[in-house]
Design a protein around this motif. Structure first.
Motif, PDB file in Angstrom:
ATOM      1  N   ILE A 165       0.840  -1.333   0.107  1.00  0.00           N
ATOM      2  CA  ILE A 165       0.023  -0.032   0.095  1.00  0.00           C
ATOM      3  C   ILE A 165       0.872   1.120  -0.031  1.00  0.00           C
ATOM      4  O   ILE A 165       0.757   2.299  -0.850  1.00  0.00           O
ATOM      5  CB  ILE A 165      -0.995  -0.007   1.172  1.00  0.00           C
ATOM      6  CG1 ILE A 165      -1.755  -1.082   1.234  1.00  0.00           C
ATOM      7  CG2 ILE A 165      -1.911   1.381   1.163  1.00  0.00           C
ATOM      8  CD1 ILE A 165      -2.600  -1.319   2.375  1.00  0.00           C
ATOM      9  N   LYS A 166       1.912   1.325   1.007  1.00  0.00           N
ATOM     10  CA  LYS A 166       2.722   2.545   0.948  1.00  0.00           C
ATOM     11  C   LYS A 166       3.540   2.747  -0.337  1.00  0.00           C
ATOM     12  O   LYS A 166       3.629   3.803  -0.759  1.00  0.00           O
ATOM     13  CB  LYS A 166       3.754   2.133   2.050  1.00  0.00           C
ATOM     14  CG  LYS A 166       3.383   2.277   3.451  1.00  0.00           C
ATOM     15  CD  LYS A 166       4.589   2.608   4.425  1.00  0.00           C
ATOM     16  CE  LYS A 166       5.742   1.487   4.492  1.00  0.00           C
ATOM     17  NZ  LYS A 166       6.276   1.747   5.784  1.00  0.00           N
ATOM     18  N   TYR A 167       3.967   1.672  -0.817  1.00  0.00           N
ATOM     19  CA  TYR A 167       4.645   1.923  -2.590  1.00  0.00           C
ATOM     20  C   TYR A 167       3.888   1.640  -3.552  1.00  0.00           C
ATOM     21  O   TYR A 167       4.383   1.550  -4.526  1.00  0.00           O
ATOM     22  CB  TYR A 167       5.983   1.082  -2.222  1.00  0.00           C
ATOM     23  CG  TYR A 167       6.823   1.431  -1.073  1.00  0.00           C
ATOM     24  CD1 TYR A 167       7.459   2.791  -0.785  1.00  0.00           C
ATOM     25  CD2 TYR A 167       6.984   0.312   0.212  1.00  0.00           C
ATOM     26  CE1 TYR A 167       8.034   2.751   0.453  1.00  0.00           C
ATOM     27  CE2 TYR A 167       7.585   0.592   1.286  1.00  0.00           C
ATOM     28  CZ  TYR A 167       8.213   1.892   1.394  1.00  0.00           C
ATOM     29  OH  TYR A 167       8.590   2.375   2.534  1.00  0.00           O
ATOM     30  N   GLY A 168       2.559   1.677  -3.295  1.00  0.00           N
ATOM     31  CA  GLY A 168       1.610   1.225  -4.392  1.00  0.00           C
ATOM     32  C   GLY A 168       1.238   2.627  -5.078  1.00  0.00           C
ATOM     33  O   GLY A 168       1.282   3.616  -4.197  1.00  0.00           O
ATOM     34  N   LYS A 169       0.815   2.638  -6.156  1.00  0.00           N
ATOM     35  CA  LYS A 169       0.248   3.776  -6.846  1.00  0.00           C
ATOM     36  C   LYS A 169      -1.229   4.067  -6.489  1.00  0.00           C
ATOM     37  O   LYS A 169      -1.931   3.193  -5.894  1.00  0.00           O
ATOM     38  CB  LYS A 169       0.138   3.544  -8.427  1.00  0.00           C
ATOM     39  CG  LYS A 169       1.374   3.317  -8.832  1.00  0.00           C
ATOM     40  CD  LYS A 169       1.236   3.629 -10.383  1.00  0.00           C
ATOM     41  CE  LYS A 169       2.655   3.229 -11.305  1.00  0.00           C
ATOM     42  NZ  LYS A 169       2.906   1.718 -11.524  1.00  0.00           N
ATOM     43  N   GLU A 170      -1.589   5.237  -6.675  1.00  0.00           N
ATOM     44  CA  GLU A 170      -3.102   5.617  -6.233  1.00  0.00           C
ATOM     45  C   GLU A 170      -3.670   4.850  -7.302  1.00  0.00           C
ATOM     46  O   GLU A 170      -3.545   4.643  -8.378  1.00  0.00           O
ATOM     47  CB  GLU A 170      -3.309   7.184  -6.495  1.00  0.00           C
ATOM     48  CG  GLU A 170      -2.471   8.057  -5.539  1.00  0.00           C
ATOM     49  CD  GLU A 170      -3.402   8.532  -4.589  1.00  0.00           C
ATOM     50  OE1 GLU A 170      -4.641   8.446  -4.368  1.00  0.00           O
ATOM     51  OE2 GLU A 170      -2.961   9.067  -3.515  1.00  0.00           O
TER      52      GLU A 170
END
Ligand code: ADP
Length: 267
Positions: A165-170
């Motif tokens: 989630i932290k390093y995921g794209k919007e």
């Protein structure tokens, strides 16, 4: 023991003694360096949130307290800083226990499908803030019983999904799947379509405090301990962890677990 008189043997033994001592000294030096680096990292990690909390509190005391909106905003930010400090200290506690082998695993059978669903429930809010879809490969509508320390495995799964989630794209997605790897093992995969990791950085990911982007400028605060905790937990179970990532495309972290033995009932 007879004294060795043979010169060649004597020379060999002296040389061996010297090499052993040298190795011993080098190991000690390595450990000392490791310890120093560790302490340096800990204080560095603690400093940022501490100064942040101090900053907000002194601004409040200097008069900002009189404005109701600012007061609330600054108190909330100070609380965030304290929260972050708590996370770091909890992570440190966990990692030191894992490293000195003090963390006894409580091995039992549990349903890994239910565990993943649990983690999804806990992280739903966090994911929805970035509009990230949490998906579970629903091949498994039935329980998959595995053997391990349920609480620790939950922490490992949690860390991996939090990272996705932290390093995921919007508006991106995270998918978790559980598959049979062999007759006795399952593999749990956490796949995202986020920022991905450059090849050169992959070997260092599991190191304590290692973060690809050290600038601290990004909003996603972390201690750099999450993945090393996951690795420790998986290895404490004698299992394996894998990473497959393409920069700009996404990442997949996976680890294996032992299946619970199915005891056939013979009537
Ligand atoms: P933290 O997230 O606190 O920085 P971790 O040990 O969990 O620490 O991760 C180390 C680094 O690995 C992160 O800083 C990030 O750069 C990278 N990373 C971890 N998971 C992912 C992911 N799913 N996608 C992209 N990069 C990741």
């Amino acid at each position: 023991q007879p004294i060795t008189t043979d010169m060649a043997t004597l020379t060999r033994e002296v040389k061996k003694f010297a090499t052993d001592k040298k190795l011993e000294i080098e190991t000690l030096k390595g450990r000392e360096e490791y310890r120093r680096e560790f302490l340096g990292n800990v204080s560095h990690e603690l400093k940022t949130p501490l100064f942040m909390v101090q900053g907000y509190l002194s601004t409040l005391l200097d008069g900002a307290m009189n404005d109701k909106t600012i007061r609330k905003k600054y108190l909330e930010r100070a609380e965030k800083g304290v929260e972050r400090l708590i996370y770091i200290v909890q992570d440190l506690d966990m990692i030191s226990k894992l490293e000195i082998g003090e963390l006894n695993l409580e091995i039992a059978e549990f349903d890994i499908v239910k565990l993943v669903q649990n983690v999804f429930d806990l992280l739903e809010m966090k994911a929805s803030k970035k509009d990230i879809l949490l998906m579970f490969d629903m091949k498994y509508n039935k329980p998959v019983l595995v053997v391990g320390d349920q609480e620790k495995i939950q922490q490992a799964v949690m860390n991996l999904i939090v990272n996705s989630i932290k390093y995921g794209k919007e508006k991106g997605s995270t998918e978790v799947s559980i598959e049979d790897l062999t007759e006795h093992k399952v593999i749990i995969r956490v796949t995202d379509n986020g920022e991905g990791i450059e090849k050169k950085n992959i070997p260092r990911l599991f190191e304590r405090f290692y973060r690809v982007d050290k600038s601290g400028a990004r909003t996603e605060g972390g201690s750099g301990l999450g993945l090393s905790i996951v690795k420790h937990i998986v290895e404490a179970h004698d299992e394996k962890i894998y990473i497959d990532s393409t920069f700009g495309v996404g990442s997949e972290f996976s680890f294996t677990l032992e299946k619970a033995k199915v005891i056939k009932k013979l009537n």
